[in-house]
Design a protein around this motif. Structure first.
Motif, PDB file in Angstrom:
ATOM      1  N   VAL A   1       1.292   6.556  -1.951  1.00  0.00           N
ATOM      2  CA  VAL A   1       0.282   6.024  -1.032  1.00  0.00           C
ATOM      3  C   VAL A   1      -0.657   7.143  -0.605  1.00  0.00           C
ATOM      4  O   VAL A   1      -1.891   7.001  -0.635  1.00  0.00           O
TER       5      VAL A   1
ATOM      6  N   ALA B   1       3.724  -0.773   1.217  1.00  0.00           N
ATOM      7  CA  ALA B   1       2.757   0.088   1.897  1.00  0.00           C
ATOM      8  C   ALA B   1       2.667  -0.245   3.376  1.00  0.00           C
ATOM      9  O   ALA B   1       2.594   0.651   4.226  1.00  0.00           O
TER      10      ALA B   1
ATOM     11  N   LEU C   1      -5.160  -0.055   2.965  1.00  0.00           N
ATOM     12  CA  LEU C   1      -4.387   0.578   1.897  1.00  0.00           C
ATOM     13  C   LEU C   1      -4.194  -0.352   0.707  1.00  0.00           C
ATOM     14  O   LEU C   1      -4.117   0.099  -0.432  1.00  0.00           O
TER      15      LEU C   1
ATOM     16  N   THR D   1      -4.615   1.608  -2.697  1.00  0.00           N
ATOM     17  CA  THR D   1      -3.429   1.999  -3.435  1.00  0.00           C
ATOM     18  C   THR D   1      -2.867   0.846  -4.254  1.00  0.00           C
ATOM     19  O   THR D   1      -3.097  -0.319  -3.943  1.00  0.00           O
TER      20      THR D   1
END
Length: 495
Positions: free
Chosen positions: A169, A269, A258, A262
């Protein structure tokens, strides 16, 4: 507490062997001469591990979410040491209840077994209020200790290694973004630890003499804020980043951002981000006092992780293809983006396979051929060869064959075809066709996987999202219909 009887070599059960730590621990145990039973809820995924055919390893499909008491009991027979490495972060918003439920199943089975020791990989706990993820990790340890078996709980914060969700991440954020907007708790600290150190600690616990059921911390050599970790990682990647702290940015909002940046699974995450909002520097006993190991600093751990990330393509998933391996770059996201569709059909596996092998060339791609042709023209405009029609002369495909700009990297008759993406684009990708038997019906799964190369790779993937919304669905239905199906319906993707 049962007597602990440890020996060398030992018979060891690794629950969660297909996970990040488990997949690295199993080969280390085998090198030490132990006999290992490796479990996962997906036997097919276990069989893709480099160590799956080792003479001292046995593979067991074990889904702890299902009724598995009998199978779990049989799997524990003759086992000396168990490593419990599973978590439920990928199971969705109910992961807390999921983790505790499977821990109770394992605890009950352990209480009826002759297992001497269980090693549980937990998480460093903050002072005061905790996150759902961290509290579930703590509660899991408590439940396992109720079994009466000696439980050694090792707690860690961020593990630095290729494939570690927390590390990936952070690496994706640094690699893919020039401007990073973060919550104010980015100043929270942890003691990141190298994967190599974690594996060594876990290995030594096969025979280390210990009393009762201790809780031990695993720490790296320094406490570092998450902001410092990102800046130091950026320097190692030769990247420039600007970090802006936004006080009103909640963990939930940060997790949503995120999910764009990612490729780490969204629920994973999200759980990690929630946990990172706490200081994770513990004053509990450190295992280094019992097992002294050389300290590996943050930079050294990251360098090893980056060097090992190419292992993701040096695997059966990519057919160990030399072109895929040669094209890998450390700027690529470790976890791929994916899009696809699965249908349930009564078409036979042989008919489906026959038509899958006709992909490309004059046959086209079963659905939306004008879109595939448009993409080929775009590739040709920047020097690619996607307009070059290529097909083997035979009616069947083999590894190494070229289909237009694609290359066959896996070909398992009536089961699986994997094609390496050959057009010019910022990243590395493949297209997969999979058939799975279910007795009276088959599932046909078509999936695209994409490891983005930095921010341009992300832009490319999201530019393709609109076609992805319908093209794979259309391909799956068209393929099934072409194969003689009279019944076709959407289906959840096979695990």
């Amino acid at each position: 507490m049962k007597d602990t009887k440890l020996s060398m070599p030992s018979r060891i059960l690794v629950i969660g062997a297909n996970g990040y730590v488990g997949s690295n621990l199993v080969p280390a145990l085998l090198r030490e001469g132990h006999f290992v039973t490796a479990t996962s809820r997906s036997l097919a995924q276990l069989e893709k591990q480099n160590w799956h055919a080792h003479p001292n390893v046995s593979l067991v499909q074990l889904d702890l979410a299902e009724e598995c008491a009998e199978l779990l009991g049989k799997t524990l027979l003759g086992i000396d040491v168990v490593y419990y490495l599973v978590h439920g972060m990928a199971s969705g918003t109910s992961f807390h209840d999921y983790e505790l439920a499977i821990a109770r199943k394992v605890s009950t089975a352990l209480s009826k077994s002759q297992v001497s020791r269980l090693v549980y990989l937990g998480a460093t706990q903050p002072d005061g209020e905790s996150s759902s993820h961290l509290s579930a990790r703590k509660a899991t340890g408590n439940i396992l200790r109720e079994s009466g078996v000696q439980v050694i709980e090792l707690r860690a914060g961020i593990i630095i290694g290729s494939g570690s969700a927390a590390f990936e991440v952070m690496r994706d954020v640094v690699s893919h973004m020039l401007i990073v907007v973060v919550p104010k708790w980015v100043s929270s600290q942890s003691c990141p630890i190298a994967l190599e150190t974690v594996i060594q600690y876990l290995l030594r616990l096969v025979t280390l003499s210990l009393e009762a059921s201790p809780i031990l911390e695993m720490k790296g050599p320094e406490a570092i804020s998450y902001e410092q970790q990102m800046r130091r990682l950026a320097r190692l990647l030769n990247k420039r980043i600007a970090i802006f702290k936004v006080p009103l940015l909640t963990p939930k909002m940060a997790a949503s951002l995120l999910s764009v940046v990612t490729s780490v699974p969204t629920f994973v995450a999200s759980a990690l981000v929630e946990g990172l909002s706490h200081n994770l520097v513990s004053d509990k006993p450190d295992i280094s006092s019992l097992i002294p190991l050389p300290a590996i600093n943050f930079e050294a751990a990251v360098e090893v992780a980056l060097a090992n990330e190419s292992d993701v393509v040096k695997s059966e998933i990519w057919g160990y293809d030399p072109d895929a391996i040669a094209r890998w770059h450390k700027s690529y996201g470790y976890y791929p983006k994916q899009a696809g569709f699965t249908v349930k059909t009564n078409a036979s596996a042989s008919a489906l396979w026959k038509n899958i092998q006709k992909v490309g060339g004059e046959e086209g791609y079963f659905f939306g051929n004008w879109l595939w042709q448009l993409r080929a023209y775009m590739d040709a405009a920047i020097g690619g060869e996607a307009l070059k029609k290529r097909r083997p002369n035979a009616d069947t495909l083999s590894v190494g064959d070229y289909i237009d700009s694609w290359k066959v990297i896996q070909c398992d008759k009536q089961k699986h075809l994997s094609l390496l993406f050959g057009m010019k684009a910022p990243g590395l990708g493949r297209l997969e066709f999979s058939i799975e038997e279910h007795g009276d019906f088959r599932t046909l799964d078509i999936q695209a996987w994409w490891h983005p190369a930095g921010f341009p790779g992300l832009l490319y993937w999201f530019a393709m999202m609109i076609p992805h919304l319908f093209i794979f669905r259309g391909m799956a239905f068209a393929l099934a219909k072409k194969s003689g199906a009279t019944e076709i319906s959407p289906s959840p993707r096979p695990q």
